[in-house]
Every structure is written in structure tokens, then in C-alpha cells.
Enzyme design. Structure first.
Site, PDB file in Angstrom:
ATOM      1  CE  LYS A  87     -13.158   3.821   7.450  1.00 20.34           C
ATOM      2  NZ  LYS A  87     -12.523   3.763   6.110  1.00 20.34           N
ATOM      3  CE  LYS A 102      -8.545   0.712   8.023  1.00 20.62           C
ATOM      4  NZ  LYS A 102      -9.088   0.465   6.683  1.00 20.62           N
TER       5      LYS A 102
HETATM    6  N1  C2G Z   1      -7.585  -2.567  -1.779  1.00 23.63           N
HETATM    7  C1  C2G Z   1      -7.230  -3.490  -2.756  1.00 23.63           C
HETATM    8  N2  C2G Z   1      -6.267  -4.396  -2.497  1.00 23.63           N
HETATM    9  C2  C2G Z   1      -5.627  -4.400  -1.298  1.00 23.63           C
HETATM   10  C3  C2G Z   1      -5.981  -3.461  -0.308  1.00 23.63           C
HETATM   11  C4  C2G Z   1      -6.977  -2.533  -0.574  1.00 23.63           C
HETATM   12  O1  C2G Z   1      -7.807  -3.497  -3.869  1.00 23.63           O
HETATM   13  N3  C2G Z   1      -4.664  -5.328  -1.078  1.00 23.63           N
HETATM   14  C5  C2G Z   1      -8.654  -1.608  -2.085  1.00 23.63           C
HETATM   15  C6  C2G Z   1      -9.843  -1.727  -1.128  1.00 23.63           C
HETATM   16  O2  C2G Z   1     -10.736  -2.741  -1.565  1.00 23.63           O
HETATM   17  C7  C2G Z   1     -10.459  -0.332  -1.222  1.00 23.63           C
HETATM   18  C8  C2G Z   1      -9.230   0.569  -1.498  1.00 23.63           C
HETATM   19  O3  C2G Z   1      -8.174  -0.290  -1.943  1.00 23.63           O
HETATM   20  O4  C2G Z   1     -11.358  -0.258  -2.337  1.00 23.63           O
HETATM   21  C9  C2G Z   1      -8.782   1.312  -0.256  1.00 23.63           C
HETATM   22  O5  C2G Z   1      -8.509   0.328   0.736  1.00 23.63           O
HETATM   23  P1  C2G Z   1      -8.435   0.831   2.273  1.00 23.63           P
HETATM   24  O6  C2G Z   1      -7.543   2.009   2.359  1.00 23.63           O
HETATM   25  O7  C2G Z   1      -8.191  -0.351   3.124  1.00 23.63           O
HETATM   26  O8  C2G Z   1      -9.917   1.367   2.455  1.00 23.63           O
HETATM   27  P2  C2G Z   1     -10.957   0.932   3.590  1.00 23.63           P
HETATM   28  O9  C2G Z   1     -10.324   1.022   4.915  1.00 23.63           O
HETATM   29  O10 C2G Z   1     -11.575  -0.323   3.130  1.00 23.63           O
HETATM   30  O11 C2G Z   1     -11.966   2.154   3.530  1.00 23.63           O
HETATM   31  O12 C2G Z   1     -16.162   4.046   3.108  1.00 23.63           O
HETATM   32  C10 C2G Z   1     -15.273   3.190   2.471  1.00 23.63           C
HETATM   33  C11 C2G Z   1     -14.003   3.174   3.251  1.00 23.63           C
HETATM   34  O13 C2G Z   1     -13.406   4.440   3.316  1.00 23.63           O
HETATM   35  C12 C2G Z   1     -13.037   2.181   2.649  1.00 23.63           C
END
Ligand code: C2G
Length: 123
Positions: free
Chosen positions: A47, A49
Site C-alpha cells: 500500500k 503506506k
Molecule cells: N474507517 C472508518 N472511518 C474513518 C477511518 C477509517 O470507518 N474515519 C474504517 C476504514 O473504512 C477501515 C477501517 O476503519 O474499514 C480501518 O481503516 P484504516 O486503518 O485506514 O485501514 P486501511 O488503511 O484502509 O487498510 O486490506 C485492507 C486494508 O488493511 C485496510
């Protein structure tokens, strides 16, 4: 029922908590929530990231939550393996991922939950 979700959960915030609590609610009475926390390797290799908080601390924070029953490392995109291994009924993610995991409908129900607007781990 068993529900699974995945994420980085960097700089843990209310949006993460609300997602995990909504995911646990999908599991119903006596249900189980499994959370795949993405490893630092996966985050960078897949990612591009970099998280501010290292994997072991992000995993410990998520594992400490009342609504979380098990934390596993997310180190690749093979969610199907996890779903079959843990006999998962529902795969869920926040709505920013809508459509991206529809292929998992072959092995379980796929539910996209509303995100919490106005908050992010991105500094
Ligand atoms: N999320 C949310 N509201 C936010 C931020 C995040 O509902 N304001 C949710 C995201 O949609 C996700 C979860 O919280 O379902 C985790 O978010 P992240 O840590 O940003 O995860 P991400 O980087 O999207 O990684 O393979 C899938 C990935 O690992 C997801």
C-alpha cells in the site's frame, strides 16, 4: 456468527472504534469479531503506506478493545484463506472499500459499513 475485518488502525481514533463496534454488532449475540491488522511490511510493500505506529503496538491497541475477540496479522491480500481458516460468516470493511472485496462473496457475506466522516490517521 464470526465477522472479520482488516485495517492499519494507525493513530487509533473514533472512526476505527465505531467501525469495529459496528462490525462486532454484525456478529450478533455471542458472536466473534476477528481483526486483521496490517503489518508494516504489508503496508509499505502493498500500500506504499508508512504507519506512524509500529505493527506490534497497533495490534496491541486493537486486541485490548472489548469488542475485539482475536487479532491476526494482515501480511498479504489472501483474505479468502483467513475466511476459510476461521470459518468466517461475514467480511466487513468501511465504505471507502465498497466493491473492492466483492470477490469474497464466493465464501462469505460481504458488508460495507458507513465510515465516520471528518477524521483520519493521515497527518
Ligand atoms: N474507517 C472508518 N472511518 C474513518 C477511518 C477509517 O470507518 N474515519 C474504517 C476504514 O473504512 C477501515 C477501517 O476503519 O474499514 C480501518 O481503516 P484504516 O486503518 O485506514 O485501514 P486501511 O488503511 O484502509 O487498510 O486490506 C485492507 C486494508 O488493511 C485496510
Amino acid at each position: 456468527m464470526t465477522v472479520i475485518t482488516y485495517g492499519t488502525f494507525d493513530l487509533f481514533h473514533i472512526g476505527h472504534l465505531q467501525l469495529l463496534e459496528r462490525a462486532k454488532a454484525l456478529a450478533g449475540e455471542g458472536g466473534r469479531l476477528i481483526v486483521g491488522v496490517s503489518t508494516d511490511r504489508f503496508n509499505w510493500e502493498e500500500k506504499r503506506k508508512r504507519s506512524a505506529i509500529p505493527y506490534d503496538q497497533r495490534a496491541a491497541i486493537v486486541a485490548a478493545l472489548r469488542c475485539v475477540d482475536l487479532v491476526i496479522p494482515e501480511d498479504d491480500w489472501d483474505m479468502k484463506r483467513d475466511i476459510l481458516e476461521y470459518n468466517v460468516d461475514i467480511f466487513t470493511m468501511g465504505s471507502d472499500w465498497t466493491g473492492k472485496f466483492d470477490h469474497l462473496k464466493e465464501v462469505c457475506e460481504v458488508v460495507y459499513l458507513p465510515r465516520t466522516e471528518g477524521i483520519s490517521s493521515e497527518c
